[in-house]
Design a protein around this motif. Structure first.
Motif, PDB file in Angstrom:
ATOM      1  N   GLN A  24       0.838  -1.208   0.000  1.00  0.00           N
ATOM      2  CA  GLN A  24       0.000   0.000   0.000  1.00  0.00           C
ATOM      3  C   GLN A  24       0.873   1.258   0.000  1.00  0.00           C
ATOM      4  OE1 GLN A  24      -2.912  -0.106   3.148  1.00  0.00           O
ATOM      5  NE2 GLN A  24      -4.021  -1.797   2.220  1.00  0.00           N
ATOM      6  N   GLN A  25       1.938   1.218   0.808  1.00  0.00           N
ATOM      7  CA  GLN A  25       2.839   2.378   0.851  1.00  0.00           C
ATOM      8  C   GLN A  25       3.488   2.575  -0.513  1.00  0.00           C
ATOM      9  OE1 GLN A  25       3.484   4.740   3.411  1.00  0.00           O
ATOM     10  NE2 GLN A  25       4.411   5.681   1.620  1.00  0.00           N
ATOM     11  N   MET A  26       3.914   1.464  -1.130  1.00  0.00           N
ATOM     12  CA  MET A  26       4.534   1.550  -2.452  1.00  0.00           C
ATOM     13  C   MET A  26       3.560   2.172  -3.458  1.00  0.00           C
ATOM     14  SD  MET A  26       5.770  -1.528  -4.982  1.00  0.00           S
ATOM     15  CE  MET A  26       6.972  -2.224  -3.941  1.00  0.00           C
ATOM     16  N   LEU A  27       2.317   1.688  -3.437  1.00  0.00           N
ATOM     17  CA  LEU A  27       1.308   2.194  -4.375  1.00  0.00           C
ATOM     18  C   LEU A  27       1.050   3.690  -4.139  1.00  0.00           C
ATOM     19  CD1 LEU A  27      -0.774   1.640  -6.600  1.00  0.00           C
ATOM     20  CD2 LEU A  27      -2.359   0.818  -4.836  1.00  0.00           C
ATOM     21  N   ALA A  28       0.931   4.067  -2.864  1.00  0.00           N
ATOM     22  CA  ALA A  28       0.685   5.482  -2.545  1.00  0.00           C
ATOM     23  C   ALA A  28       1.831   6.357  -3.053  1.00  0.00           C
ATOM     24  CB  ALA A  28       0.525   5.660  -1.032  1.00  0.00           C
ATOM     25  N   MET A  29       3.061   5.829  -2.963  1.00  0.00           N
ATOM     26  CA  MET A  29       4.218   6.618  -3.377  1.00  0.00           C
ATOM     27  C   MET A  29       4.314   6.740  -4.891  1.00  0.00           C
ATOM     28  SD  MET A  29       7.048   5.233  -0.685  1.00  0.00           S
ATOM     29  CE  MET A  29       8.460   5.703  -1.632  1.00  0.00           C
ATOM     30  N   VAL A  30       3.975   5.666  -5.605  1.00  0.00           N
ATOM     31  CA  VAL A  30       4.243   5.703  -7.045  1.00  0.00           C
ATOM     32  C   VAL A  30       3.048   6.195  -7.863  1.00  0.00           C
ATOM     33  CG1 VAL A  30       6.007   3.911  -6.810  1.00  0.00           C
ATOM     34  CG2 VAL A  30       3.733   3.289  -7.616  1.00  0.00           C
ATOM     35  N   ARG A  31       1.853   6.199  -7.278  1.00  0.00           N
ATOM     36  CA  ARG A  31       0.712   6.658  -8.095  1.00  0.00           C
ATOM     37  C   ARG A  31       0.836   8.143  -8.428  1.00  0.00           C
ATOM     38  NH1 ARG A  31      -4.074   8.326  -4.935  1.00  0.00           N
ATOM     39  NH2 ARG A  31      -5.420   7.539  -6.567  1.00  0.00           N
ATOM     40  N   VAL A  32       1.584   8.885  -7.588  1.00  0.00           N
ATOM     41  CA  VAL A  32       1.752  10.311  -7.884  1.00  0.00           C
ATOM     42  C   VAL A  32       2.736  10.540  -9.045  1.00  0.00           C
ATOM     43  CG1 VAL A  32       1.201  10.997  -5.508  1.00  0.00           C
ATOM     44  CG2 VAL A  32       3.594  10.675  -6.171  1.00  0.00           C
ATOM     45  N   LEU A  33       3.457   9.487  -9.463  1.00  0.00           N
ATOM     46  CA  LEU A  33       4.437   9.663 -10.542  1.00  0.00           C
ATOM     47  C   LEU A  33       3.769   9.955 -11.876  1.00  0.00           C
ATOM     48  CD1 LEU A  33       6.959   6.796  -9.725  1.00  0.00           C
ATOM     49  CD2 LEU A  33       6.920   9.153  -8.897  1.00  0.00           C
ATOM     50  N   ARG A  34       2.469   9.625 -11.987  1.00  0.00           N
ATOM     51  CA  ARG A  34       1.717   9.887 -13.224  1.00  0.00           C
ATOM     52  C   ARG A  34       1.788  11.370 -13.598  1.00  0.00           C
ATOM     53  NH1 ARG A  34      -1.440   6.736 -16.317  1.00  0.00           N
ATOM     54  NH2 ARG A  34      -3.240   8.078 -15.977  1.00  0.00           N
ATOM     55  N   ALA A  35       1.937  12.216 -12.553  1.00  0.00           N
ATOM     56  CA  ALA A  35       1.989  13.657 -12.810  1.00  0.00           C
ATOM     57  C   ALA A  35       3.418  14.117 -13.107  1.00  0.00           C
ATOM     58  CB  ALA A  35       1.425  14.417 -11.607  1.00  0.00           C
TER      59      ALA A  35
END
Ligand code: ATP
Length: 232
Positions: free
Chosen positions: A138-149
């Motif tokens: 979950q932490q990994m997902l939270a960190m990398v989903r912002v990379l889309r921007a």
């Protein structure tokens, strides 16, 4: 070098309570900088102030030389800042892929495929709902989903909190991967071991003020001081 982020004489308030008192800090392009200090010292408030989430504040905040002090948080994000709050903001009913694809992508942002290539476990879990992921995933997902921007600076609030040591190590590797891609990181931490492995410099917060700044090469010599700042 012109700093990527510069915070000058930041004062922040919750109602009558004067929480940040004259905070000055900067982050250079590509640098990993940590904010360390006890609970309640003002680290999270600093991130919220930078993001424009906490509006009750004075001082100047510049990003890439541009004054962002008065911008609403969506426009701050559009400048290239991304904030990953302590609460691991993912949507637990949506799948990993849906979580990744919800934030609008911007020019220069990471595609889902690029994220999957860099973090293959997310591809494996692509169809799993967020609620079925481990705390570390979950932490990994939270960190990398912002990379889309395609952010230039990532504000990470206690990414190691509540995770087992082996997972904390994995989170550290993710931060290394992001740094290698050219991203700068401003990291809030209470875990000195974790922060000192990653950060080029540390700012120490006590009671809403920065009382010390310790570069990576002085951490070993100053470890006792740092531990004292963090102990309750
Ligand atoms: P933590 O790890 O506990 O988040 P921190 O260093 O990030 O610690 P902050 O969350 O920035 O600290 O809190 C700074 C001070 O502001 C504390 O005294 C806290 O009690 C207070 N505070 C934080 N959020 C609020 C709020 N929403 N309303 C009022 N006071 C707040």
């Amino acid at each position: 070098m012109t700093p990527l982020l510069s915070v000058q004489d930041l004062n922040a308030y919750y109602g009558q309570s004067h929480v940040l008192r004259g905070v000055n800090l900067h982050v250079n392009p590509g640098e990993v900088v940590s904010l360390i200090g006890r609970n309640g010292a003002g680290k999270t408030t600093t991130l919220k102030s930078v993001m424009g989430v906490l509006r009750s504040r004075t001082g100047q905040i510049t990003f890439g030389g541009q004054d962002i002090s008065r911008l609403p948080s969506n426009r701050v994000a559009a400048q290239g800042l991304a904030w990953v709050p302590e609460e691991r903001a993912i949507l637990s009913t949506l799948t990993v892929r849906e979580n990744l694809e919800l934030p609008p992508s911007r020019p220069g942002g990471w595609s889902t495929e690029r994220i999957y290539d860099a973090f293959p476990v997310l591809r494996e879990r692509g169809h799993h709902p967020g609620s079925k992921l481990s705390g570390g995933e979950q932490q990994m997902l939270a960190m990398v989903r912002v990379l889309r921007a395609g952010p230039k600076l990532l504000l990470l609030d206690e990414p190691s909190e509540g995770l087992a040591p082996v997972i904390v190590q994995r989170i550290g590797e993710i931060i290394d991967t992001l740094r290698q891609s050219g991203m700068a990181v401003l990291l809030v931490e209470q875990n000195l071991k974790f922060a000192s492995r990653l950060a080029d410099r540390h700012y120490v917060f006590v009671d809403g003020q920065i009382v010390d700044e310790v570069p990576r090469e002085q951490v070993d010599a100053r470890r006792e001081d740092l531990l004292r700042y963090l102990s309750v």
